[in-house]
Design a protein around this motif. Structure first.
Motif, PDB file in Angstrom:
ATOM      1  N   CYS A  85       0.811  -1.220   0.000  1.00 23.57           N
ATOM      2  CA  CYS A  85       0.000   0.000   0.000  1.00 23.57           C
ATOM      3  C   CYS A  85       0.844   1.270   0.000  1.00 23.57           C
ATOM      4  N   THR A  86       2.134   1.176   0.231  1.00 25.64           N
ATOM      5  CA  THR A  86       2.974   2.366   0.318  1.00 25.64           C
ATOM      6  C   THR A  86       3.013   3.091  -1.024  1.00 25.64           C
ATOM      7  N   GLY A  87       2.863   4.419  -0.944  1.00 25.49           N
ATOM      8  CA  GLY A  87       2.938   5.238  -2.141  1.00 25.49           C
ATOM      9  C   GLY A  87       1.717   5.223  -3.024  1.00 25.49           C
ATOM     10  N   THR A  88       0.599   4.730  -2.551  1.00 30.08           N
ATOM     11  CA  THR A  88      -0.604   4.633  -3.384  1.00 30.08           C
ATOM     12  C   THR A  88      -1.462   5.893  -3.351  1.00 30.08           C
ATOM     13  N   VAL A  89      -1.100   6.875  -2.535  1.00 28.00           N
ATOM     14  CA  VAL A  89      -1.823   8.154  -2.488  1.00 28.00           C
ATOM     15  C   VAL A  89      -0.852   9.279  -2.836  1.00 28.00           C
ATOM     16  N   LYS A  90      -1.201  10.051  -3.846  1.00 25.30           N
ATOM     17  CA  LYS A  90      -0.391  11.180  -4.266  1.00 25.30           C
ATOM     18  C   LYS A  90      -0.945  12.470  -3.657  1.00 25.30           C
ATOM     19  N   GLY A 245      -9.227   2.284  -2.590  1.00 21.81           N
ATOM     20  CA  GLY A 245      -8.313   1.262  -2.100  1.00 21.81           C
ATOM     21  C   GLY A 245      -8.945   0.321  -1.105  1.00 21.81           C
ATOM     22  N   HIS A 246     -10.065  -0.318  -1.488  1.00 22.33           N
ATOM     23  CA  HIS A 246     -10.704  -1.288  -0.579  1.00 22.33           C
ATOM     24  C   HIS A 246      -9.715  -2.358  -0.120  1.00 22.33           C
ATOM     25  N   VAL A 247      -8.849  -2.752  -1.039  1.00 24.73           N
ATOM     26  CA  VAL A 247      -7.933  -3.858  -0.752  1.00 24.73           C
ATOM     27  C   VAL A 247      -7.025  -3.536   0.421  1.00 24.73           C
ATOM     28  N   TYR A 248      -6.858  -2.240   0.742  1.00 17.52           N
ATOM     29  CA  TYR A 248      -5.965  -1.835   1.823  1.00 17.52           C
ATOM     30  C   TYR A 248      -6.675  -1.661   3.166  1.00 17.52           C
ATOM     31  N   PHE A 261      -3.176   5.817   5.837  1.00 23.16           N
ATOM     32  CA  PHE A 261      -2.551   4.551   6.217  1.00 23.16           C
ATOM     33  C   PHE A 261      -3.463   3.403   5.775  1.00 23.16           C
ATOM     34  N   GLY A 262      -2.836   2.326   5.289  1.00 25.60           N
ATOM     35  CA  GLY A 262      -3.579   1.158   4.861  1.00 25.60           C
ATOM     36  C   GLY A 262      -3.167  -0.079   5.630  1.00 25.60           C
ATOM     37  N   TYR A 263      -3.994  -1.105   5.545  1.00 28.65           N
ATOM     38  CA  TYR A 263      -3.771  -2.366   6.259  1.00 28.65           C
ATOM     39  C   TYR A 263      -3.622  -2.139   7.763  1.00 28.65           C
ATOM     40  N   VAL A 264      -4.308  -1.143   8.295  1.00 27.25           N
ATOM     41  CA  VAL A 264      -4.222  -0.868   9.734  1.00 27.25           C
ATOM     42  C   VAL A 264      -5.060  -1.904  10.476  1.00 27.25           C
ATOM     43  N   SER A 265      -4.498  -2.440  11.535  1.00 32.11           N
ATOM     44  CA  SER A 265      -5.180  -3.399  12.398  1.00 32.11           C
ATOM     45  C   SER A 265      -5.160  -2.859  13.821  1.00 32.11           C
ATOM     46  N   PRO A 266      -5.841  -3.499  14.748  1.00 31.13           N
ATOM     47  CA  PRO A 266      -5.776  -3.029  16.141  1.00 31.13           C
ATOM     48  C   PRO A 266      -4.357  -2.957  16.689  1.00 31.13           C
ATOM     49  N   LYS A 267      -3.431  -3.717  16.131  1.00 29.24           N
ATOM     50  CA  LYS A 267      -2.041  -3.680  16.610  1.00 29.24           C
ATOM     51  C   LYS A 267      -1.378  -2.331  16.343  1.00 29.24           C
ATOM     52  N   GLU A 268      -1.855  -1.606  15.331  1.00 29.47           N
ATOM     53  CA  GLU A 268      -1.245  -0.315  14.980  1.00 29.47           C
ATOM     54  C   GLU A 268      -1.982   0.872  15.591  1.00 29.47           C
ATOM     55  N   VAL A 269      -3.001   0.648  16.385  1.00 30.63           N
ATOM     56  CA  VAL A 269      -3.817   1.746  16.909  1.00 30.63           C
ATOM     57  C   VAL A 269      -2.986   2.701  17.756  1.00 30.63           C
ATOM     58  N   ASP A 270      -2.171   2.181  18.649  1.00 28.59           N
ATOM     59  CA  ASP A 270      -1.359   3.057  19.501  1.00 28.59           C
ATOM     60  C   ASP A 270      -0.434   3.929  18.666  1.00 28.59           C
ATOM     61  N   ALA A 271       0.201   3.332  17.656  1.00 26.36           N
ATOM     62  CA  ALA A 271       1.112   4.091  16.804  1.00 26.36           C
ATOM     63  C   ALA A 271       0.359   5.164  16.009  1.00 26.36           C
TER      64      ALA A 271
END
Length: 309
Positions: A85-90, A245-248, A261-271
């Motif tokens: 998903c990196t770089g998919t938004v300009k 970007g549904h896939v992300y 940010f894409g592919y965010v899960s509960p593990k990344e919430v704090d960050a």
């Protein structure tokens, strides 16, 4: 309440008209105030009509209304993520969020009649493609009324417009060309700056099942994280409609700077929360300070980026 015989006859008629399709009779049952189910496989049909019951007793969770249970392995946080998903938004110029106060959107909020489709059409005619983004969110509007349209949140600047009407669409488009030109807006429109950080999470379930599953969970986790830190007054966490970007999914957008940010899960919430707090302090910087946990999740941002650290 209709008698069971009427319900059965209607269901049988639906079956006869659609021999190759499965009909969800839970929906039809709620229409008649009854509960009904069907099993339909390879052209074979069987119909079960249960005891009638009043509307007030028919309660289903959003996850089970008119659809089978979600296949979490395919739409959840642990699904396959083969596409980076990196770089998919300009970079783009502005992001406008329409404060609908609900997340019960149609599959495409820009289609049909009404304020959002009219604004979407006007924006597409006035700006180059993808320079101004338009998204619905469930933030409530400040002003209500039969003739009043939803508030708008405009970034950069966290500008809130309220008291809008359908006739104000051309003026809003002119204002989006230069948000320092307050004279472009009618005097009846209230303009103010929202002094809070915003986190939007795509939760558009009628558009894509992955967003519909991941989004609401992330919203709850983000809000819980804010509450535990005592930051609730600093932030607004909101569900939003399709952003691309549904896939992300889960897709999370943070403003200040409009970082995606894409592919965010509960593990990344704090960050995400830690980044959003800093992002709100330095919204105009062209340097992005990313924690290690988010570097593979950074899709890009609204404002230009010269360096990612």
């Amino acid at each position: 309440r209709k008698p069971k015989s009427t319900m059965a006859n209607v269901c049988r008629r639906f079956c006869s008209l659609t021999p190759q399709k499965s009909i969800n009779f839970q929906c039809l049952g709620r229409f008649w105030g009854q509960s009904a189910q069907t099993v339909h496989h390879h052209g074979a049909r069987s119909l079960i009509v249960k005891t009638a019951r009043p509307f007030s007793n028919v309660v289903q969770s959003p996850e089970t209304q008119c659809c089978p249970p979600p296949d979490v392995a395919k739409i959840g946080f642990d699904r396959s993520k083969d596409k980076p998903c990196t770089g998919t938004v300009k970079p783009y110029d502005r992001h406008v969020f329409v404060c609908t106060g609900t997340s019960d959107w149609s599959s495409d909020v820009t289609k049909g009649d009404g304020f959002i489709p009219s604004l979407s059409t006007a924006i597409s005619q006035a700006f180059e493609k993808n320079r101004v983004m338009l998204t619905a969110c469930d933030v409530p509007s400040l002003v209500g009324g039969a003739s009043t349209c939803p508030d708008l949140l405009i970034f950069p600047g966290a500008i809130r417009l309220s008291g809008l009407t359908q006739e104000d669409v051309p003026a809003v488009v002119e204002y989006l060309k230069d948000t320092s030109n307050v004279n472009a807006l009618p005097s009846s429109v209230r303009r103010e700056t929202a002094h809070r950080r915003f986190v939007f999470v795509c939760s558009h379930g009628t558009r894509d099942a992955r967003c519909g599953y991941c989004g609401p969970i992330l919203v709850d986790k983000l809000q819980a994280g804010l509450d535990s830190r005592g930051w609730s007054r600093e932030f607004v966490v909101s569900k939003c409609s399709h952003v691309g970007g549904h896939v992300y999914a889960g897709n999370v957008l943070t403003f200040g700077s409009g970082s995606w940010f894409g592919y965010v899960s509960p593990k990344e919430v704090d960050a995400i929360l830690e980044f959003s707090m800093l992002d709100g302090l330095l919204p105009d910087s062209d340097v992005v300070l990313l924690p290690n946990e988010l570097k593979d999740h950074f899709r890009g941002r609204m404002l230009p980026v010269s360096q990612i650290l």
